[in-house]
Design a protein around this motif. Sequence first.
Motif, mmCIF file in Angstrom:
data_model
loop_
_atom_site.group_PDB
_atom_site.id
_atom_site.type_symbol
_atom_site.label_atom_id
_atom_site.label_comp_id
_atom_site.label_asym_id
_atom_site.label_seq_id
_atom_site.Cartn_x
_atom_site.Cartn_y
_atom_site.Cartn_z
ATOM 1 N N GLY A 1 31.578 26.338 6.666
ATOM 2 C CA GLY A 1 32.598 27.122 7.334
ATOM 3 C C GLY A 1 33.998 26.351 7.069
ATOM 4 O O GLY A 1 34.042 25.050 7.139
ATOM 5 N N ARG A 2 35.164 27.182 6.835
ATOM 6 C CA ARG A 2 36.322 26.396 6.549
ATOM 7 C C ARG A 2 37.366 27.112 7.702
ATOM 8 O O ARG A 2 38.505 27.423 7.370
ATOM 9 N N SER A 3 37.101 27.500 8.932
ATOM 10 C CA SER A 3 38.014 27.923 9.838
ATOM 11 C C SER A 3 39.043 26.786 10.218
ATOM 12 O O SER A 3 38.890 25.649 9.995
ATOM 13 N N ASN A 4 40.203 27.087 10.643
ATOM 14 C CA ASN A 4 41.295 26.380 10.969
ATOM 15 C C ASN A 4 40.845 25.183 12.159
ATOM 16 O O ASN A 4 41.532 24.433 12.544
ATOM 17 N N ALA B 1 31.964 24.247 2.376
ATOM 18 C CA ALA B 1 31.376 25.675 1.747
ATOM 19 C C ALA B 1 31.742 26.785 2.769
ATOM 20 O O ALA B 1 32.242 26.594 3.735
ATOM 21 N N HIS B 2 31.859 27.816 2.190
ATOM 22 C CA HIS B 2 32.265 29.235 2.748
ATOM 23 C C HIS B 2 31.581 30.394 2.074
ATOM 24 O O HIS B 2 30.689 30.347 1.365
ATOM 25 N N SER B 3 32.010 31.763 2.350
ATOM 26 C CA SER B 3 31.007 32.862 1.884
ATOM 27 C C SER B 3 31.417 32.989 0.702
ATOM 28 O O SER B 3 30.390 33.806 0.045
ATOM 29 N N ARG B 4 32.158 32.504 0.056
ATOM 30 C CA ARG B 4 32.224 32.637 -1.699
ATOM 31 C C ARG B 4 31.524 31.430 -2.305
ATOM 32 O O ARG B 4 31.407 31.288 -3.551
ATOM 33 N N GLY C 1 29.318 30.792 12.180
ATOM 34 C CA GLY C 1 29.375 31.957 13.050
ATOM 35 C C GLY C 1 28.284 33.102 12.458
ATOM 36 O O GLY C 1 28.462 34.047 12.962
ATOM 37 N N GLN C 2 27.126 32.643 12.216
ATOM 38 C CA GLN C 2 26.109 33.443 11.726
ATOM 39 C C GLN C 2 24.758 33.051 12.565
ATOM 40 O O GLN C 2 24.052 31.959 12.158
ATOM 41 N N LYS C 3 24.024 33.900 13.483
ATOM 42 C CA LYS C 3 23.166 33.627 14.360
ATOM 43 C C LYS C 3 21.811 32.899 13.503
ATOM 44 O O LYS C 3 21.513 33.684 12.673
ATOM 45 N N ASP D 1 25.033 21.459 14.715
ATOM 46 C CA ASP D 1 25.178 22.936 14.872
ATOM 47 C C ASP D 1 26.503 23.441 15.777
ATOM 48 O O ASP D 1 26.190 23.143 17.126
ATOM 49 N N VAL D 2 27.468 23.923 15.310
ATOM 50 C CA VAL D 2 28.535 24.304 15.983
ATOM 51 C C VAL D 2 28.498 25.885 16.728
ATOM 52 O O VAL D 2 29.260 25.990 17.668
ATOM 53 N N GLY D 3 27.861 26.409 15.876
ATOM 54 C CA GLY D 3 27.407 27.821 16.388
ATOM 55 C C GLY D 3 27.110 28.276 17.944
ATOM 56 O O GLY D 3 26.427 27.402 18.518
ATOM 57 N N ILE D 4 27.605 29.352 18.432
ATOM 58 C CA ILE D 4 27.190 29.672 19.911
ATOM 59 C C ILE D 4 27.007 31.179 19.718
ATOM 60 O O ILE D 4 27.855 31.974 19.217
ATOM 61 N N HIS D 5 25.677 31.696 20.001
ATOM 62 C CA HIS D 5 25.329 33.221 19.873
ATOM 63 C C HIS D 5 24.249 33.529 20.943
ATOM 64 O O HIS D 5 23.878 32.450 21.537
ATOM 65 N N MET E 1 30.962 18.987 24.302
ATOM 66 C CA MET E 1 31.952 17.913 23.747
ATOM 67 C C MET E 1 33.269 18.286 23.668
ATOM 68 O O MET E 1 34.409 17.712 23.704
ATOM 69 N N THR E 2 33.481 19.778 23.270
ATOM 70 C CA THR E 2 34.686 20.430 23.129
ATOM 71 C C THR E 2 35.726 20.077 24.372
ATOM 72 O O THR E 2 36.842 19.635 24.312
ATOM 73 N N ILE E 3 35.190 20.381 25.547
ATOM 74 C CA ILE E 3 35.756 20.169 26.910
ATOM 75 C C ILE E 3 36.067 18.612 26.961
ATOM 76 O O ILE E 3 37.194 18.377 27.547
HETATM 77 P P1 NDP Z 1 34.999 31.495 11.647
HETATM 78 O O1 NDP Z 1 34.362 33.078 11.809
HETATM 79 O O2 NDP Z 1 36.348 31.470 11.877
HETATM 80 O O3 NDP Z 1 34.540 31.002 10.604
HETATM 81 C C1 NDP Z 1 33.285 31.034 9.923
HETATM 82 C C2 NDP Z 1 33.324 30.304 8.489
HETATM 83 O O4 NDP Z 1 31.994 30.554 7.869
HETATM 84 C C3 NDP Z 1 34.287 31.014 7.333
HETATM 85 O O5 NDP Z 1 34.825 29.951 6.451
HETATM 86 C C4 NDP Z 1 33.143 31.961 6.622
HETATM 87 O O6 NDP Z 1 33.816 31.988 5.126
HETATM 88 C C5 NDP Z 1 31.937 31.141 6.570
HETATM 89 N N1 NDP Z 1 30.985 32.006 6.380
HETATM 90 C C6 NDP Z 1 30.614 33.111 7.103
HETATM 91 N N2 NDP Z 1 29.316 33.796 6.670
HETATM 92 C C7 NDP Z 1 28.927 32.967 5.685
HETATM 93 C C8 NDP Z 1 27.800 33.024 4.680
HETATM 94 N N3 NDP Z 1 27.100 33.779 4.852
HETATM 95 N N4 NDP Z 1 27.732 32.004 3.778
HETATM 96 C C9 NDP Z 1 28.499 30.904 4.027
HETATM 97 N N5 NDP Z 1 29.742 30.721 4.857
HETATM 98 C C10 NDP Z 1 29.933 31.823 5.433
HETATM 99 O O7 NDP Z 1 34.240 30.693 12.706
HETATM 100 P P2 NDP Z 1 34.632 29.405 13.434
HETATM 101 O O8 NDP Z 1 34.729 27.981 12.762
HETATM 102 O O9 NDP Z 1 35.427 29.862 14.664
HETATM 103 O O10 NDP Z 1 33.182 29.346 14.512
HETATM 104 C C11 NDP Z 1 31.987 29.143 13.811
HETATM 105 C C12 NDP Z 1 30.992 29.019 14.879
HETATM 106 O O11 NDP Z 1 31.220 27.981 15.799
HETATM 107 C C13 NDP Z 1 30.896 30.446 15.885
HETATM 108 O O12 NDP Z 1 29.590 30.681 15.970
HETATM 109 C C14 NDP Z 1 31.785 29.892 17.024
HETATM 110 O O13 NDP Z 1 31.229 30.815 18.085
HETATM 111 C C15 NDP Z 1 31.380 28.544 17.265
HETATM 112 N N6 NDP Z 1 32.571 27.602 17.871
HETATM 113 C C16 NDP Z 1 31.790 26.858 18.686
HETATM 114 C C17 NDP Z 1 32.583 26.209 19.475
HETATM 115 C C18 NDP Z 1 32.233 25.059 20.596
HETATM 116 O O14 NDP Z 1 32.807 24.554 21.314
HETATM 117 N N7 NDP Z 1 30.691 24.628 20.389
HETATM 118 C C19 NDP Z 1 33.972 25.971 19.118
HETATM 119 C C20 NDP Z 1 34.621 26.808 18.022
HETATM 120 C C21 NDP Z 1 33.628 27.550 17.374
HETATM 121 P P3 NDP Z 1 35.212 32.547 4.727
HETATM 122 O O15 NDP Z 1 36.110 31.718 5.195
HETATM 123 O O16 NDP Z 1 34.929 32.898 3.136
HETATM 124 O O17 NDP Z 1 35.165 34.062 5.234
#
Ligand code: NDP
Length: 279
Positions: free
Chosen positions: A164-167, A187-190, A209-211, A227-231, A264-266
Amino acid sequence: MAQRIDGRKIASQIKNELAEEMTRLKAENFRVCLAVIQVGEDPASSVYVNNKKKACALIGIESLSFELRQEASERELLSLITFLNTEPKVTGILVQLPLPAHINERNIFEAINPDKDVDGFHPLNIGRLWTGEKGFLPCTPAGILQLLKRSRISLDGKNCVIIGRSNIVGKPLAALLLQENATVSIAHSRTKNLPALAKQADILIVAVGQKEMITSEYVKKGAVVIDVGIHRDENNKLCGDVDFADVESIASAITPVPGGVGPMTIAMLMDNCVSISRN
Ligand code: NDP
């Protein structure tokens, strides 16, 4: 079986330490006040805002709420920020995300006084992060670093792969891990052959961000998995980006969802608020 990294316990320790620090600061007449702005009435955002206000109350930080209508213009929001930027009582400003589509998030981040930017999203604070200067750290990446440090997981020389490469997560986390002398891949989607890259990780951090996408096929035996994701799953229960049951059997340590990165975020937002007094 992997050790479970208890984010709730670590976040609670941090908040207790901050409450003690606030007691000392108040005795010296130093006040901390967080202004929280919410635009619209998104129920999930209201929950997050309330949790932040509760955490402030617990620690001894004053919080002020500003609620704007969903239709409020970008100009209205900017003028509120301009007022708070110069209001001496306010030491931190937070704008709850997501904002309505007609408001440009970047303009809002850039408008906040960098010295009150407790979310760490202003470009100046992002620059400070990458150059290793003192500034506000984005809360989720800072929380991940604390989880690792307080679980005595060393980063020096370790191979870290961030998916994941989000800001707000992936990119700032890479900067923090580099400062801790890890070797970092993002790593990212490409990314080609993601399982092979992920399997090289001593520490695998998943913000995809994928369950439950990440299974044991992506994890080296003995790796640490964050694991950062939340679903929500089909039973409306919280789950992450990692298939916990599958990965737990192969990792050496793992964060659960809920109760891992989330709390931890809060805690780190509170740390940013209090850190104003440490300058
Ligand atoms: P984003 O949607 O902004 O970024 C997701 C990243 O994952 C992108 O860089 C994307 O690539 C990459 N990606 C998506 N699908 C694939 C794949 N199949 N293979 C490889 N890479 C992939 O998400 P966030 O960073 O904002 O959040 C990620 C997760 O963390 C979410 O579930 C969100 O809810 C959770 N979150 C939890 C927080 C917490 O406090 N616990 C705080 C913030 C987020 P590309 O750039 O190429 O599109």
